[in-house]
Scaffold this motif. Structure first.
Motif, mmCIF file in Angstrom:
data_model
loop_
_atom_site.group_PDB
_atom_site.id
_atom_site.type_symbol
_atom_site.label_atom_id
_atom_site.label_comp_id
_atom_site.label_asym_id
_atom_site.label_seq_id
_atom_site.Cartn_x
_atom_site.Cartn_y
_atom_site.Cartn_z
ATOM 1 N N ALA A 229 0.741 -0.885 -0.295
ATOM 2 C CA ALA A 229 0.136 0.131 0.390
ATOM 3 C C ALA A 229 0.811 1.305 -0.243
ATOM 4 N N LEU A 230 1.954 1.469 0.539
ATOM 5 C CA LEU A 230 2.688 2.783 0.867
ATOM 6 C C LEU A 230 3.417 2.838 -0.568
ATOM 7 N N ASP A 231 4.427 1.163 -1.438
ATOM 8 C CA ASP A 231 4.827 1.321 -2.176
ATOM 9 C C ASP A 231 4.378 1.840 -3.201
ATOM 10 N N HIS A 232 2.772 1.907 -2.953
ATOM 11 C CA HIS A 232 1.423 2.567 -4.624
ATOM 12 C C HIS A 232 1.546 3.868 -4.287
ATOM 13 N N VAL A 233 1.689 4.273 -2.658
ATOM 14 C CA VAL A 233 1.890 6.195 -2.915
ATOM 15 C C VAL A 233 2.657 6.449 -3.351
ATOM 16 N N ILE A 234 3.561 6.164 -2.724
ATOM 17 C CA ILE A 234 4.868 6.678 -3.427
ATOM 18 C C ILE A 234 5.362 6.558 -5.136
ATOM 19 N N TYR A 235 4.766 5.690 -5.478
ATOM 20 C CA TYR A 235 4.627 5.150 -7.071
ATOM 21 C C TYR A 235 3.635 6.558 -7.810
ATOM 22 N N LEU A 236 2.593 6.345 -6.600
ATOM 23 C CA LEU A 236 1.740 7.440 -8.091
ATOM 24 C C LEU A 236 2.001 8.671 -7.632
ATOM 25 N N ASP B 261 4.966 10.035 -7.407
ATOM 26 C CA ASP B 261 7.195 9.944 -8.003
ATOM 27 C C ASP B 261 6.079 9.822 -10.060
ATOM 28 N N THR B 262 5.240 8.881 -10.284
ATOM 29 C CA THR B 262 4.497 8.484 -11.971
ATOM 30 C C THR B 262 3.538 9.657 -12.024
ATOM 31 N N GLN B 263 2.704 10.164 -10.690
ATOM 32 C CA GLN B 263 1.499 11.007 -12.557
ATOM 33 C C GLN B 263 0.626 11.722 -10.738
ATOM 34 N N GLY B 264 2.375 12.156 -10.235
ATOM 35 C CA GLY B 264 1.672 13.600 -8.989
ATOM 36 C C GLY B 264 0.908 13.532 -8.462
ATOM 37 N N LEU B 265 0.289 12.548 -7.617
ATOM 38 C CA LEU B 265 -0.736 12.388 -6.993
ATOM 39 C C LEU B 265 -0.428 12.008 -5.875
ATOM 40 N N ILE B 266 -1.151 12.753 -4.861
ATOM 41 C CA ILE B 266 -1.201 12.654 -3.054
ATOM 42 C C ILE B 266 -3.014 12.190 -2.460
ATOM 43 N N PRO B 267 -2.504 10.486 -1.718
ATOM 44 C CA PRO B 267 -4.124 10.427 -1.758
ATOM 45 C C PRO B 267 -4.257 11.761 -0.351
ATOM 46 N N LEU B 268 -5.982 11.973 -0.368
ATOM 47 C CA LEU B 268 -6.990 13.485 0.694
ATOM 48 C C LEU B 268 -7.431 11.983 1.845
ATOM 49 N N ALA B 269 -7.921 11.221 1.144
ATOM 50 C CA ALA B 269 -8.822 9.859 1.587
ATOM 51 C C ALA B 269 -8.075 8.424 1.241
ATOM 52 N N THR B 270 -8.122 7.649 2.269
ATOM 53 C CA THR B 270 -7.964 6.187 1.045
ATOM 54 C C THR B 270 -9.167 4.669 2.052
ATOM 55 N N SER B 271 -9.613 4.872 1.257
ATOM 56 C CA SER B 271 -10.408 3.297 1.787
ATOM 57 C C SER B 271 -10.391 2.204 1.335
ATOM 58 N N VAL B 272 -9.562 1.106 2.145
ATOM 59 C CA VAL B 272 -9.128 -0.372 2.079
ATOM 60 C C VAL B 272 -10.283 -1.239 2.296
ATOM 61 N N ASP B 273 -9.782 -1.546 1.427
ATOM 62 C CA ASP B 273 -10.700 -3.506 1.553
ATOM 63 C C ASP B 273 -9.692 -5.040 1.089
ATOM 64 N N ILE B 274 -10.110 -5.235 1.710
ATOM 65 C CA ILE B 274 -8.983 -6.774 1.958
ATOM 66 C C ILE B 274 -9.745 -8.071 1.678
ATOM 67 N N GLY B 275 -9.694 -8.492 0.719
ATOM 68 C CA GLY B 275 -10.318 -9.895 -0.085
ATOM 69 C C GLY B 275 -9.529 -10.071 0.013
ATOM 70 N N PRO B 276 -9.663 -12.089 -0.648
ATOM 71 C CA PRO B 276 -8.694 -13.333 -0.460
ATOM 72 C C PRO B 276 -8.131 -12.535 -1.203
ATOM 73 N N ALA C 194 10.258 15.933 3.730
ATOM 74 C CA ALA C 194 10.826 15.356 2.580
ATOM 75 C C ALA C 194 9.878 14.469 1.970
ATOM 76 N N ALA C 195 9.491 14.297 0.383
ATOM 77 C CA ALA C 195 9.116 13.564 0.183
ATOM 78 C C ALA C 195 9.228 11.715 0.078
ATOM 79 N N PRO C 196 8.634 11.014 0.781
ATOM 80 C CA PRO C 196 9.213 9.991 0.697
ATOM 81 C C PRO C 196 9.966 9.233 -0.820
ATOM 82 N N LYS C 197 10.601 8.695 -0.228
ATOM 83 C CA LYS C 197 11.947 8.386 -1.804
ATOM 84 C C LYS C 197 11.419 6.065 -1.573
#
Length: 138
Positions: free
Chosen positions: A67-74, A76-91, A111-114
């Motif tokens: 989850a955290l890696d994906h936020v850092i990816y967003l 770095d690659t799209q210049g997007l930052i989450p304001l609110a997040t819903s998490v659902d865990i499936g099988p 400092a931005a996360p790397k």
């Protein structure tokens, strides 16, 4: 301590965050909020889109890192930052539904996360409470 929440804790060179919640989903959502709060002030941010992503679901620690890696990816690659997040865990998946803003529309306060450090990584359930702790390389 509130039922759900997060905080940053002192670390010599990077950022260590802790999060907690009554469910693994709540804890992961708080961890994402802690990551964002460690470097951005969202008080004036406006959502521009909703991003939904399905990621592989492993054990609790793997889900945290994914989850955290994906936020850092967003960031770095799209210049997007989450304001609110819903998490659902499936099988087999971890679904993140994030209301996002453009990074250039928020005030950066740190400092931005790397990367997510695997050293000292914790994500466990104790009693009825989920807790996680992770260090973020900046």
């Amino acid at each position: 301590m509130p039922n759900s929440g997060h905080r940053a804790v002192p670390h010599p060179a990077d950022v260590t965050i802790e999060a907690w919640g009554p469910t693994c989903e709540a804890c992961l959502g708080e961890a994402i909020s802690a990551l964002v709060d460690s470097f951005a002030d969202l008080s004036r941010a406006q959502p521009v889109d909703t991003v939904v992503v399905d990621l592989p679901a492993g054990d609790a620690a793997d889900r945290l890192v994914t989850a955290l890696d994906h936020v850092i990816y967003l960031l770095d690659t799209q210049g997007l930052i989450p304001l609110a997040t819903s998490v659902d865990i499936g099988p087999a998946t971890l679904r993140l539904t994030m209301s996002v803003a453009r990074i250039d529309s928020v005030e950066l306060i740190g400092a931005a996360p790397k990367a997510v450090s695997l050293s000292g990584l914790e994500c466990t359930q104790l009693g009825g409470q989920w807790r996680c702790r992770v260090t973020i390389d900046v």
